[in-house]
Write a protein that holds these residues in place. Structure first.
Motif, mmCIF file in Angstrom:
data_model
loop_
_atom_site.group_PDB
_atom_site.id
_atom_site.type_symbol
_atom_site.label_atom_id
_atom_site.label_comp_id
_atom_site.label_asym_id
_atom_site.label_seq_id
_atom_site.Cartn_x
_atom_site.Cartn_y
_atom_site.Cartn_z
ATOM 1 N N ASP A 146 -27.198 -4.209 -16.975
ATOM 2 C CA ASP A 146 -27.773 -5.344 -17.696
ATOM 3 C C ASP A 146 -28.732 -4.922 -18.793
ATOM 4 O OD1 ASP A 146 -26.357 -7.050 -16.068
ATOM 5 O OD2 ASP A 146 -27.992 -7.264 -14.608
ATOM 6 N N THR A 147 -29.139 -3.649 -18.811
ATOM 7 C CA THR A 147 -30.100 -3.192 -19.830
ATOM 8 C C THR A 147 -29.597 -1.999 -20.648
ATOM 9 O OG1 THR A 147 -31.178 -1.868 -18.121
ATOM 10 C CG2 THR A 147 -32.139 -4.047 -18.597
ATOM 11 N N TRP A 148 -28.704 -1.199 -20.067
ATOM 12 C CA TRP A 148 -28.248 0.018 -20.757
ATOM 13 C C TRP A 148 -26.742 -0.036 -20.990
ATOM 14 C CZ3 TRP A 148 -32.080 3.148 -22.399
ATOM 15 C CH2 TRP A 148 -33.313 3.062 -21.755
ATOM 16 N N THR A 149 -26.319 0.449 -22.134
ATOM 17 C CA THR A 149 -24.887 0.473 -22.470
ATOM 18 C C THR A 149 -24.223 1.793 -22.112
ATOM 19 O OG1 THR A 149 -25.439 1.224 -24.708
ATOM 20 C CG2 THR A 149 -25.200 -1.162 -24.354
ATOM 21 N N SER A 150 -24.991 2.799 -21.719
ATOM 22 C CA SER A 150 -24.438 4.090 -21.309
ATOM 23 C C SER A 150 -25.300 4.669 -20.202
ATOM 24 C CB SER A 150 -24.365 5.063 -22.492
ATOM 25 O OG SER A 150 -25.643 5.283 -23.030
ATOM 26 N N LYS A 151 -24.775 5.703 -19.560
ATOM 27 C CA LYS A 151 -25.473 6.300 -18.429
ATOM 28 C C LYS A 151 -26.487 7.339 -18.895
ATOM 29 C CE LYS A 151 -24.673 8.929 -14.191
ATOM 30 N NZ LYS A 151 -23.662 9.641 -13.358
ATOM 31 N N TYR A 152 -27.715 7.247 -18.343
ATOM 32 C CA TYR A 152 -28.767 8.224 -18.601
ATOM 33 C C TYR A 152 -29.011 9.025 -17.322
ATOM 34 C CZ TYR A 152 -30.127 6.521 -23.215
ATOM 35 O OH TYR A 152 -30.139 6.199 -24.548
ATOM 36 N N ASP A 153 -29.034 10.351 -17.460
ATOM 37 C CA ASP A 153 -29.326 11.234 -16.332
ATOM 38 C C ASP A 153 -30.722 11.802 -16.488
ATOM 39 O OD1 ASP A 153 -27.069 10.976 -14.841
ATOM 40 O OD2 ASP A 153 -26.045 12.720 -15.693
ATOM 41 N N GLY A 196 -66.362 30.966 -17.440
ATOM 42 C CA GLY A 196 -65.347 31.951 -17.829
ATOM 43 C C GLY A 196 -64.310 32.245 -16.777
ATOM 44 N N VAL A 197 -64.376 31.625 -15.617
ATOM 45 C CA VAL A 197 -63.449 31.935 -14.523
ATOM 46 C C VAL A 197 -62.126 31.178 -14.718
ATOM 47 C CG1 VAL A 197 -63.056 31.829 -12.040
ATOM 48 C CG2 VAL A 197 -65.326 32.413 -12.926
ATOM 49 N N PHE A 198 -61.008 31.909 -14.595
ATOM 50 C CA PHE A 198 -59.690 31.283 -14.593
ATOM 51 C C PHE A 198 -59.332 30.941 -13.153
ATOM 52 C CE2 PHE A 198 -59.254 33.777 -18.559
ATOM 53 C CZ PHE A 198 -58.863 32.763 -19.425
ATOM 54 N N LYS A 199 -59.300 29.614 -12.851
ATOM 55 C CA LYS A 199 -58.992 29.184 -11.489
ATOM 56 C C LYS A 199 -57.502 28.903 -11.300
ATOM 57 C CE LYS A 199 -63.583 27.256 -10.610
ATOM 58 N NZ LYS A 199 -64.361 26.068 -10.162
ATOM 59 N N THR A 200 -56.829 28.604 -12.353
ATOM 60 C CA THR A 200 -55.387 28.362 -12.270
ATOM 61 C C THR A 200 -54.784 28.492 -13.654
ATOM 62 O OG1 THR A 200 -53.673 26.865 -11.415
ATOM 63 C CG2 THR A 200 -55.460 25.872 -12.689
ATOM 64 N N GLU A 201 -53.496 28.577 -13.711
ATOM 65 C CA GLU A 201 -52.752 28.545 -14.968
ATOM 66 C C GLU A 201 -51.922 27.270 -14.938
ATOM 67 O OE1 GLU A 201 -51.675 30.335 -18.732
ATOM 68 O OE2 GLU A 201 -53.354 30.442 -17.323
ATOM 69 N N PRO A 202 -52.107 26.367 -15.915
ATOM 70 C CA PRO A 202 -51.451 25.058 -15.844
ATOM 71 C C PRO A 202 -49.943 25.168 -15.630
ATOM 72 C CG PRO A 202 -53.030 25.088 -17.624
ATOM 73 C CD PRO A 202 -52.946 26.491 -17.113
ATOM 74 N N ILE A 203 -49.446 24.377 -14.675
ATOM 75 C CA ILE A 203 -47.996 24.288 -14.445
ATOM 76 C C ILE A 203 -47.431 23.286 -15.441
ATOM 77 C CG2 ILE A 203 -46.223 23.601 -12.797
ATOM 78 C CD1 ILE A 203 -48.069 24.476 -10.562
ATOM 79 N N LEU A 204 -46.269 23.620 -15.995
ATOM 80 C CA LEU A 204 -45.593 22.695 -16.903
ATOM 81 C C LEU A 204 -44.715 21.760 -16.081
ATOM 82 C CD1 LEU A 204 -44.387 25.165 -19.711
ATOM 83 C CD2 LEU A 204 -46.636 24.140 -19.383
ATOM 84 N N TRP A 205 -45.094 20.484 -16.072
ATOM 85 C CA TRP A 205 -44.268 19.456 -15.424
ATOM 86 C C TRP A 205 -43.586 18.667 -16.541
ATOM 87 C CZ3 TRP A 205 -43.464 19.624 -10.344
ATOM 88 C CH2 TRP A 205 -44.427 20.248 -9.528
ATOM 89 N N ILE A 206 -42.282 18.785 -16.614
ATOM 90 C CA ILE A 206 -41.545 18.194 -17.734
ATOM 91 C C ILE A 206 -40.350 17.418 -17.196
ATOM 92 C CG2 ILE A 206 -40.207 18.667 -19.826
ATOM 93 C CD1 ILE A 206 -41.915 21.144 -20.238
ATOM 94 N N GLY A 207 -40.210 16.198 -17.698
ATOM 95 C CA GLY A 207 -39.050 15.377 -17.377
ATOM 96 C C GLY A 207 -38.362 14.934 -18.651
ATOM 97 N N TYR A 208 -37.069 14.818 -18.596
ATOM 98 C CA TYR A 208 -36.319 14.325 -19.760
ATOM 99 C C TYR A 208 -35.053 13.649 -19.265
ATOM 100 C CZ TYR A 208 -33.210 18.418 -19.236
ATOM 101 O OH TYR A 208 -32.322 19.341 -18.753
ATOM 102 N N SER A 209 -34.486 12.818 -20.105
ATOM 103 C CA SER A 209 -33.305 12.048 -19.737
ATOM 104 C C SER A 209 -32.223 12.273 -20.791
ATOM 105 C CB SER A 209 -33.640 10.561 -19.627
ATOM 106 O OG SER A 209 -32.606 9.860 -18.981
ATOM 107 N N VAL A 210 -30.996 12.476 -20.309
ATOM 108 C CA VAL A 210 -29.873 12.791 -21.182
ATOM 109 C C VAL A 210 -28.911 11.619 -21.220
ATOM 110 C CG1 VAL A 210 -27.901 14.333 -21.540
ATOM 111 C CG2 VAL A 210 -30.071 15.252 -20.702
ATOM 112 N N ASN A 211 -28.555 11.209 -22.429
ATOM 113 C CA ASN A 211 -27.559 10.155 -22.618
ATOM 114 C C ASN A 211 -26.170 10.787 -22.491
ATOM 115 O OD1 ASN A 211 -25.952 8.043 -23.351
ATOM 116 N ND2 ASN A 211 -26.992 7.605 -25.289
ATOM 117 N N THR A 212 -25.472 10.497 -21.397
ATOM 118 C CA THR A 212 -24.150 11.107 -21.149
ATOM 119 C C THR A 212 -23.032 10.406 -21.885
ATOM 120 O OG1 THR A 212 -23.722 9.729 -19.203
ATOM 121 C CG2 THR A 212 -24.948 11.787 -18.860
ATOM 122 N N THR A 213 -23.289 9.225 -22.456
ATOM 123 C CA THR A 213 -22.299 8.367 -23.137
ATOM 124 C C THR A 213 -21.247 7.822 -22.164
ATOM 125 O OG1 THR A 213 -20.764 10.140 -23.767
ATOM 126 C CG2 THR A 213 -22.622 9.697 -25.273
#
Length: 643
Positions: free
Chosen positions: A328-335, A302-319
């Motif tokens: 050679d693989t992508w037609t637009s820039k991804y950030d 029953g012991v709470f030792k930590t609260e999970p951290i949200l690690w999130i990554g995403y990539s945006v198509n800037t066009t």
């Protein structure tokens, strides 16, 4: 004149008072509404009569002054006497040129009814107005502290005594009877209600929280629109952007992130990736026996030792055009972006705005402290140990501070309801060499508003995620039987549209102001004329009779005695003036001798050559004077005593 003026003011003021009392009221009886409107029109008519009467009396004084000072045709004199009945006065150049002031006064007499009778009642209308008010009302709020003292063995009821309040968590216990030494209850999983609310909130796709159907009626105190602000303390995710762009991994390594930007396009093949379960509370904590009692009770149960951290990554198509490294693989820039979110106890300030069937919220956060203030342990080489957490003093145990543990368990349950939508990934293949591929989702985040229609995450995902979680928490208001739902008394600004009388005071006085102004000016002119003349004048038949006793007038009006129309034009064009009649080409003098007068001059209309000016203070035949009580009766030299 003065009494008429003040009666007009009284009528206008009475109309204002009546309309002001009717303002924003709505008598239910239609006949009463009509009567009230007619009362206002009656007062307007009374004002017209009194103001018009004042100007008419002033006008009568002034036209006699005009007759004395100017030679006018019989036609003009006739029109001036008939000014209140005949509009042809304003069509003749002679009245405008030689009797300008009386003509203007006559024009005002004709315009007064327009301003008073026609225009002034328009200040009171019947329509819809916005009724505004501020009052202290009880509105729903959230009180997570109530969970700190909840014992599942003891039911909690709402104020009505019938509705049972529900907790946001399910718990297990080491002793259902709560009698064994060292017994304790510990967290098991989120309750069904929080699961249902979070699911409906996440899938609603609306950029707002859920609410109960009668929320506006209850919060606004009735069928109103309203705004108010509440504050409460609850769980919240504080998100921080740590990496932006390919190879921006330094800070991620320092914080022990479980992945870096190489997972994300354009280096990797992911448009979204989330690691949200590191250190997640295990279920079950241990093997359970009958009634959920653990068979092996260790110190970690029953012991709470930590609260999970949200690690999130995403990539945006800037066009934009792609980086040369990836052309050679992508037609637009991804950030690529990577951010972390830490679960905090948060002070929320929420402004509600109810308008008709809709509502919206404005939320501000004040992050207080992490719910569980621990982090990953490190191996000797500095690599994070995701199975161990430090410091142990930050652990929250069900054996020690029970209220803190229960509140932490509720915070954890609410966060757990969010995390299940975030875990997973969204894959995307480079379009070269082809063929072009679409995003392939492996996460329930695509079912929420955090992902666009093309299955790619929204911009500024770390900010949107904070608001998404806040809306999920506010959605608890849609389940009023929850234990965390409480009431708080706040100032509520209410508005509603109401059909009633609407009075525009500016419009009423805008009609009366010119009437009062011109009437007052003409009153002053009329009073000044009376003072200068030393007497008052009228236009009655008797006055006309005595002022036309002139042999010259008798001569030129032969053959016209019926008062018929048309009148002889030769007579109408004759120019006359009002003055003192001279006999023998010279004005008669009066000489006081003992007990009487030798003679008094006569005032009459006549041609200019036989008249002289009337002088103030001089007694004339037919006029009251302060000398001996004798007057010339116009019959030669005979004297007659008069009262």
């Amino acid at each position: 004149m003065v009494v008429s003026f003040f009666l007009g003011l009284l009528g206008a003021l009475s109309q204002h008072i009546l309309y002001k009392r009717l303002h924003h009221t709505a008598p239910e009886d239609p006949e009463k509404r009509i009567r009230l409107v007619l009362y206002g029109r009656a007062l307007a008519y009374f004002s017209k009569i009194t103001f018009g009467g004042c100007v008419i009396l002033c006008y009568r004084q002034r036209i006699w002054r005009t007759f004395r000072e100017n030679v006018l045709s019989v036609w003009a004199i006739d029109r001036l006497f008939l000014a209140t009945e005949d509009l042809s006065l304003f069509l003749h150049w002679e009245t405008w040129g030689k009797a300008t002031l009386p003509t203007l006064m006559a024009l005002v007499i004709w315009l007064i009814p327009i301003a008073t009778i026609i225009m002034s009642p328009g200040a009171l209308t019947f329509g819809v107005f916005i009724q505004r008010d501020t009052s202290s009302l009880s509105v729903p709020t959230l009180n997570f502290t109530a969970e700190s003292y909840k014992d599942y063995r003891v039911p909690v009821f709402a104020k009505d005594g019938t509705t049972k309040k529900k907790s946001l968590i399910f718990v297990n216990t080491t002793d259902p009877s709560a009698t064994a030494p060292g017994w304790f209850d510990y967290y098991d999983k989120p309750a069904s209600d929080i699961e249902r609310v979070s699911l409906m909130s996440a899938y609603s796709l609306k950029n707002q929280s859920l609410n109960r159907e009668d929320a506006r009626y209850r919060s606004c105190g009735g069928d109103f629109n309203c705004t108010y602000t509440i504050s409460f303390v609850g769980p919240g995710y504080k998100c921080e952007e740590l990496a932006h762009g390919a190879d921006d991994d330094k800070k991620l390594a320092e914080l022990g992130a479980p992945f870096n930007t190489s997972y994300l396009a354009p280096v990797g093949r992911l448009a979204y990736f989330a690691q949200v379960d590191i250190g997640e509370y295990l279920r079950p904590q241990t093997e359970l026996g009958r009634q959920g009692v653990p068979l092996n009770i260790t110190n970690d149960v029953g012991v709470f030792k930590t609260e999970p951290i949200l690690w999130i990554g995403y990539s945006v198509n800037t066009t934009d055009p792609p980086d040369p490294r990836f052309k050679d693989t992508w037609t637009s820039k991804y950030d690529p972006y990577v951010f972390q979110c830490i679960h905090h106890e948060t002070n929320y300030t929420v402004q509600y705005n109810y308008t008709g069937p809709f509502f919206n919220t404005s939320i501000s956060h004040n992050f207080l402290a992490p719910i569980i203030n621990t982090t990953y342990a490190r191996y000797d080489n500095g690599i994070p140990n995701y199975q161990d957490f430090v410091p142990a003093s930050g652990f929250v145990s069900p054996r020690t501070d029970v209220p803190l543990y229960k509140k932490t368990a509720v915070y954890h349950a609410v966060g757990q309801s969010l995390r299940k939508f975030l875990e997973g990934k969204i894959e995307v293949e480079p379009p070269i060499p082809g063929p072009a591929t679409y995003a392939r989702p492996y996460s329930d985040i695509t079912k929420t508003r955090l992902v666009k229609s093309n299955s790619f995450p929204v911009h500024n995902l770390h900010i949107e995620l904070q608001d998404f979680y806040a809306d999920m928490i506010l959605s608890l208001f849609s389940a009023p039987n929850l234990l965390v739902i409480a009431e708080d008394r706040v100032e509520v600004n209410t508005t509603r549209y109401k059909a009633a009388f609407i009075y525009d005071a500016g419009k009423l006085w805008g009609c009366y102001a010119p009437v009062i102004f011109f009437t007052l000016i003409f009153l002053i002119i009329g009073a000044w004329t009376v003072w200068e003349d030393g007497t008052t004048f009228s236009v009655g038949f008797s006055r006309i009779m005595v002022t036309t006793r002139n042999s010259t007038l008798d001569e030129i009006s032969r053959g016209a005695c019926l008062g018929n129309d048309p009148f002889p034009m030769e007579l109408m064009n004759t120019r006359l003036r009002f003055g003192v009649l001279t006999e023998g080409g010279e004005e008669m003098e009066y000489i006081g001798s003992g007990d009487g007068l030798q003679g008094l001059s006569h005032c009459t209309f006549g041609v200019a050559s036989e008249l002289t000016a009337i002088k103030r203070g001089v007694p004339y035949a037919g006029l009251k004077y302060t000398g001996p009580k004798y007057a010339n009766n116009g019959l030669g030299s005979k004297k007659e005593k008069m009262e």
